[in-house]
Enzyme design. Structure first.
Site, PDB file in Angstrom:
ATOM      1  N   ALA A   1      93.621 -16.845  28.383  1.00 60.24           N
ATOM      2  CA  ALA A   1      93.089 -15.878  27.422  1.00 60.24           C
ATOM      3  C   ALA A   1      93.822 -14.545  27.482  1.00 60.24           C
ATOM      4  O   ALA A   1      94.020 -13.887  26.457  1.00 60.24           O
ATOM      5  CB  ALA A   1      91.592 -15.675  27.665  1.00 60.24           C
TER       6      ALA A   1
ATOM      7  N   SER B   1      88.064 -14.224  32.382  1.00 64.16           N
ATOM      8  CA  SER B   1      88.707 -14.635  31.135  1.00 64.16           C
ATOM      9  C   SER B   1      88.888 -16.145  31.163  1.00 64.16           C
ATOM     10  O   SER B   1      88.977 -16.757  32.228  1.00 64.16           O
ATOM     11  CB  SER B   1      90.063 -13.946  30.985  1.00 64.16           C
ATOM     12  OG  SER B   1      90.902 -14.286  32.080  1.00 64.16           O
ATOM     13  N   ASP B   2      88.931 -16.751  29.997  1.00 61.85           N
ATOM     14  CA  ASP B   2      89.148 -18.190  29.919  1.00 61.85           C
ATOM     15  C   ASP B   2      90.621 -18.502  30.170  1.00 61.85           C
ATOM     16  O   ASP B   2      91.461 -17.596  30.283  1.00 61.85           O
ATOM     17  CB  ASP B   2      88.714 -18.707  28.551  1.00 61.85           C
ATOM     18  CG  ASP B   2      88.263 -20.164  28.595  1.00 61.85           C
ATOM     19  OD1 ASP B   2      88.624 -20.862  29.554  1.00 61.85           O
ATOM     20  OD2 ASP B   2      87.547 -20.583  27.675  1.00 61.85           O
ATOM     21  N   CYS B   3      90.932 -19.787  30.243  1.00 64.84           N
ATOM     22  CA  CYS B   3      92.299 -20.207  30.542  1.00 64.84           C
ATOM     23  C   CYS B   3      93.288 -19.606  29.543  1.00 64.84           C
ATOM     24  O   CYS B   3      93.128 -19.774  28.329  1.00 64.84           O
ATOM     25  CB  CYS B   3      92.399 -21.728  30.510  1.00 64.84           C
ATOM     26  SG  CYS B   3      91.349 -22.546  31.699  1.00 64.84           S
TER      27      CYS B   3
END
Length: 954
Positions: free
Chosen positions: A269, A265-267
């Site tokens: 997210a 997952s992105d930061c």
């Protein structure tokens, strides 16, 4: 994990990052007797077995601590902390806590922003850039300045909307181009291509899956935007770049596409799913949604956590981080001397040279003469800025050279002037800029955007230049002795209001052309039905003849049935022909209406021509007031009663002899070829009847219209009125630099002064300002006529364009020849068991999946293309191969890129390139259900003005 633990963990991470060490972090230290015997440290074992052994030794708390980007150390097993988040979009970057520039390495090579590199259409060059980035990243790790070797790049989202602040990070709007960029980046020696015996030099992570292309538009944030994407658009636009190499959906990626890696997952997210979107009711539910987590709520099993960790530790092991001291390993000898190396800096320069796009070069003004240009004015807010050249997600560059400094290296007497207080240009020093422009032989305007206009978190609201930039451009161009060179530095398109005026005229032409095309299609349909009717008549006639030759009694019933069938076919055909007649009549009415709109548009442009002639008239009167020499006076009725008329002067009108001699100080090379002044060429009436010394005094009058048009870009299909304006604009020109990196200024100066032949082509469409009426939140690619929705990207967009995808000029002219084809027809009906699909518009098709891998592989074929450079300079030239269908509408692409290759050619040289065409991939399309299908009918392979037909038969 509770808030207290999170807070403590954050503090610990900061403390770890502040530790200054010249030694790279690694596991399995052979000098540590407590760890060297662990099976997970034995390099002779398969990585899968080593990862399983490591997982078997972790506690649940330790496992959970590894599921975040800042993975905590596990001291009892000799495992240091690890930072998953580092950035290397177009060079090792500041962004992300995994990299520090505070040791022996303080800088890194800053290559052009991705959108500019993509404009070279050179996959080999992208590969070499990724090699260099990976090597510099490994050097930082070896120097103890990296706590991770996983980089969240490349960004392979589709540049769907020109206002997107992060469009600059992507390879553009085409899925095939973007997919090939992803493969080149990831397979470079810095990544998969650098793998030796299972070890990686660095690890790439393609982002952001999927259909992400909005930051903050009219109150809609990327964090809570509900992107509604059709199955059809998902299949042929948003997903293909990820499918080309890496993907981030577990089921699709690992199950269907054979993905072997990790999904992250992105930061923030995960928290956004709960905090911003409200999709998850609790934080635990948010974790469960992305990991099937929340162990204490029994929403996940331990084996599911182990599966995720197995992927993560496998990547770290493939990087060699569990192989002991890295100094003795494959990449351990990469040191600081290989960062900012001469080789890497030259590669950055080549990439900038190849990606800069020349948009306009009227009358061949460029390149400027190095010997005849005595003075140069460099004006604009981006003229002396280093940071603007880099774009976002950049690191500290190896060297700092601004466009101003690069141009000064060519012309000693270079006068700088910013003109604007900033790129925003809310305040412009127009009078000062005009004065500077008046005193220079040539003017280079360096305008455009920067990160105050477009970046992560910031979308644009307009597609024109910000603030008073355009006013500054027009004022300077009016005052300049010669037409100006306009350089636009930006990520997204930055059109001008004048270019928009052109696009409106082009739209009228486009609508007329579309109406004619629809009428032609209707005529073809009518002809097809007539053909089928004729066939039915012939078959019936043959049957009747057969009946006559046989027993009448035996076949009488058959004859009656066939006659009845013929009657029905005839009636059906008559109905269809009537419908086609009505359609043609409707199209005639539509064309007549469009013609009236076209005439109205031409009338508007005629007003511009009248104003232009009025300006010339005023200029003539001004000349008459300045000069009394009859040899210099323009051909005009004499107004001054005291002036002595030359012998043979006609009071009504004087037209000089075509053999009139040119002034003695006229220089053909510098001043242009002399032609005698006549009433029909008003430009020559002013420019060629005065001496060279005095001619320049009148330039500000002569170039009023041409100066204001110096940044517009007319399409080849212009009305006669606009053609006149183009003739008045004798030498206007325009270049576009996406953010070109640390060497971009040098490349720009080389192109302006002819030391490099430009060859870049736009990897995205330049839309007119009117496009901002389209909501950014509308994710549809296909146009919708009923609502006026124009569609998106060159594949589907039906509106006017300032510049089209693939557009770009050169100092050379290139011609093309399709030289060899092994296929003219492709038969898909080899098996009666295949399921034929009758589409909405009665076009038969077969799904690609049903054709099978063996069929698709067997039917690939090469296309050979001859390319010749007719110019006087060597050049690097991208060749783009497109495919289009004869049948349009119903969601079909207008055309689509199927291959490209960049070729270097000396002056006058010809070469042949070969591209592979895969019909299953390149001649298929997604239907409304997202199923890739191949349709019957004629397709064309197209290179510029050359095309080759291929018929698909079902």
């Amino acid at each position: 994990m509770g808030p207290q633990n999170l807070c403590c963990f954050t503090i610990f991470t900061v403390l770890v990052l502040l530790v200054d060490s010249t030694q790279p972090p690694f596991s399995c230290d052979s000098s540590n007797p407590s760890t060297k015997t662990f099976p997970f440290c034995k390099t002779t074992l398969p990585i899968s077995q080593r990862a399983n052994d490591l997982l078997s030794r972790l506690t649940l708390d330790e496992k959970i601590s590894q599921l975040v980007n800042s993975a905590r150390p596990i001291p009892r097993l000799g495992i240091p902390g690890y930072q998953w988040w580092s950035e290397a979009l177009h060079g090792v970057a500041y962004a992300g806590p995994g990299i520090r520039f505070n040791g022996s390495i303080e800088r890194a090579t800053s290559f052009p922003q991705v959108i500019l590199s993509a404009a070279s259409f050179d996959a080999n060059q992208w590969y070499r850039i990724s090699q260099a980035i990976g090597k510099e990243a490994r050097a930082l790790y070896n120097a103890g300045q990296a706590t991770g070797m996983t980089f969240w790049a490349p960004n392979i989202n589709i540049f769907r909307d020109p206002r997107w602040g992060r469009g600059q990070e992507t390879p553009g709007e085409d899925p095939l181009l973007t997919g090939k960029y992803a493969v080149s980046y990831v397979q470079g020696d810095s990544f998969e291509g650098g793998e030796i015996h299972g070890q990686l030099q660095a690890s790439a992570c393609c982002k952001h899956f999927t259909a992400y292309d909005l930051e903050n538009w009219e109150g809609t944030s990327r964090y809570d935007f509900d992107a509604r994407v059709t199955t059809q658009d998902l299949a042929d636009t948003y997903q293909p770049p990820f499918k080309s190499y890496f993907n981030f959906l577990s089921q699709t990626a690992r199950g269907q596409w054979g993905f072997d890696g990790y999904i992250a997952s992105d930061c923030d997210a995960v928290s956004i799913i709960h905090d911003a979107q409200g999709y998850a009711k609790t934080p635990e539910d948010a974790v469960a949604a992305v990991l099937k987590a929340a162990v204490d709520q029994k929403k996940i099993t331990i084996p599911e956590i182990d599966r995720a960790l197995h992927n993560l530790f496998s990547v770290r092991m493939r990087l060699g981080l569990f192989n002991g001291d890295p100094t003795g390993q494959q990449f351990g000898n990469i040191g600081p001397d290989q960062v900012c190396s001469q080789e890497n800096q030259m590669l950055a320069l080549d990439a900038a040279r190849d990606g800069i796009v020349l948009l306009k070069n009227s009358a061949g003004l460029l390149p400027l003469s190095k010997s005849k240009t005595m003075s140069l004015a460099v004006i604009g807010p981006n003229a002396d800025s280093v940071q603007t050249l880099l774009g976002n997600y950049a690191g500290p560059p190896c060297k700092f050279v601004t466009p101003l400094r690069a141009l000064q290296s060519y012309i000693k007497h270079t006068i700088p002037y910013p003109g604007c207080d900033s790129v925003q240009c809310s305040s412009a020093s127009i009078d000062g800029a005009v004065n500077v422009a008046k005193g220079a032989d040539h003017v280079v305007l360096i305008m455009g955007l920067d990160d105050t206009q477009e970046k992560e978190g910031l979308d644009r609201v307009d597609l024109v230049l910000p603030g008073k930039q355009e006013e500054l451009i027009i004022s300077v161009a009016k005052a300049a002795k010669n037409p100006v060179v306009l350089v636009l530095i930006s990520g997204g398109p930055a059109a001008s209001e004048i270019a928009i005026l052109k696009s409106r005229e082009s739209a009228s032409d486009a609508r007329l052309a579309a109406a004619h095309e629809q009428m032609r299609s209707a005529e073809e349909d009518a002809a097809e039905w007539k053909r089928k009717y004729d066939i039915a008549v012939r078959e019936t006639k043959a049957a009747l003849e057969k009946v006559a030759a046989s027993s009448f009694e035996k076949d009488f019933q058959e004859m009656q049935e066939m006659l009845q069938q013929l009657k029905l076919e005839k009636e059906k055909t008559e109905v269809l022909l009537k419908e086609k007649d009505e359609m043609l009549k409707a199209k005639d009415d539509e064309i007549e209406m469009k013609g009236k709109e076209h005439e109205k548009m031409k009338s508007e442009f005629q007003k511009l021509e009248i104003e232009r002639l009025a300006q010339i008239e005023r200029a003539q009167r001004h000349v008459e007031s300045l000069y009394s020499d009859w040899d210099l006076l323009p051909p005009k009725t004499i107004k001054d009663p005291e002036a002595k008329k030359p012998e043979g002067w006609d009071d009504k009108e004087y037209i000089p002899d075509p053999e009139d001699k040119k002034p003695e100080d006229w220089d053909d090379e510098e001043d242009g070829e002399w032609t005698a002044p006549t009433i029909s060429n008003p430009e020559h009436k002013l420019k060629q009847v005065v001496s060279k010394k005095n001619r320049y005094k009148l330039t500000s009058v002569l170039e009023i219209l041409s100066a204001s048009n110096s940044l517009k870009s007319f399409s080849p299909k212009s009305t006669s009125n606009l053609q006149i304006i183009k003739q008045t604009t004798t030498n206007s020109n325009q270049e576009n630099q996406h953010y070109p990196g640390e060497a971009g200024a040098i490349a720009l100066a080389e192109i302006i002064f002819g030391d490099h032949n430009p060859g870049g082509k736009l990897p995205m469409t330049w839309y007119p300002q009117e496009f901002v009426k389209v909501p950014m939140t509308d994710m549809r690619m296909r146009p919708q006529t009923s609502s006026g929705y124009p569609g998106r990207t060159y594949r589907f967009y039906k509106g006017p364009a300032v510049f089209e995808f693939g557009y770009g000029l050169s100092y050379s002219k290139y011609t093309y020849e399709l030289t060899a084809f092994s296929r003219n027809k492709l038969y898909l009906n080899q098996s009666s068991t295949k399921h034929k699909i009758n589409n909405f518009d009665s076009v038969m098709s077969i799904s690609v999946s049903e054709l099978g891998t063996e069929f698709c592989e067997h039917n690939k074929f090469p296309v050979r293309i001859g390319v010749k450079n007719h110019g006087e300079m060597a050049g690097k030239h991208p060749v783009l191969l497109f495919a289009r269908q004869t049948k349009q509408g119903n969601g079909r692409a207008r055309k689509q890129l199927v291959g490209f290759h960049s070729v270097k050619l000396s002056a006058g040289e010809r070469a042949e390139i070969e591209l592979e065409v895969s019909p299953c991939e390149h001649l298929s399309r997604a239907n409304e259900d997202g199923l890739m299908v191949m349709e019957e009918g004629t397709h064309f392979l197209v290179v510029e003005d050359q095309e080759h037909p291929i018929s698909i038969v079902i």
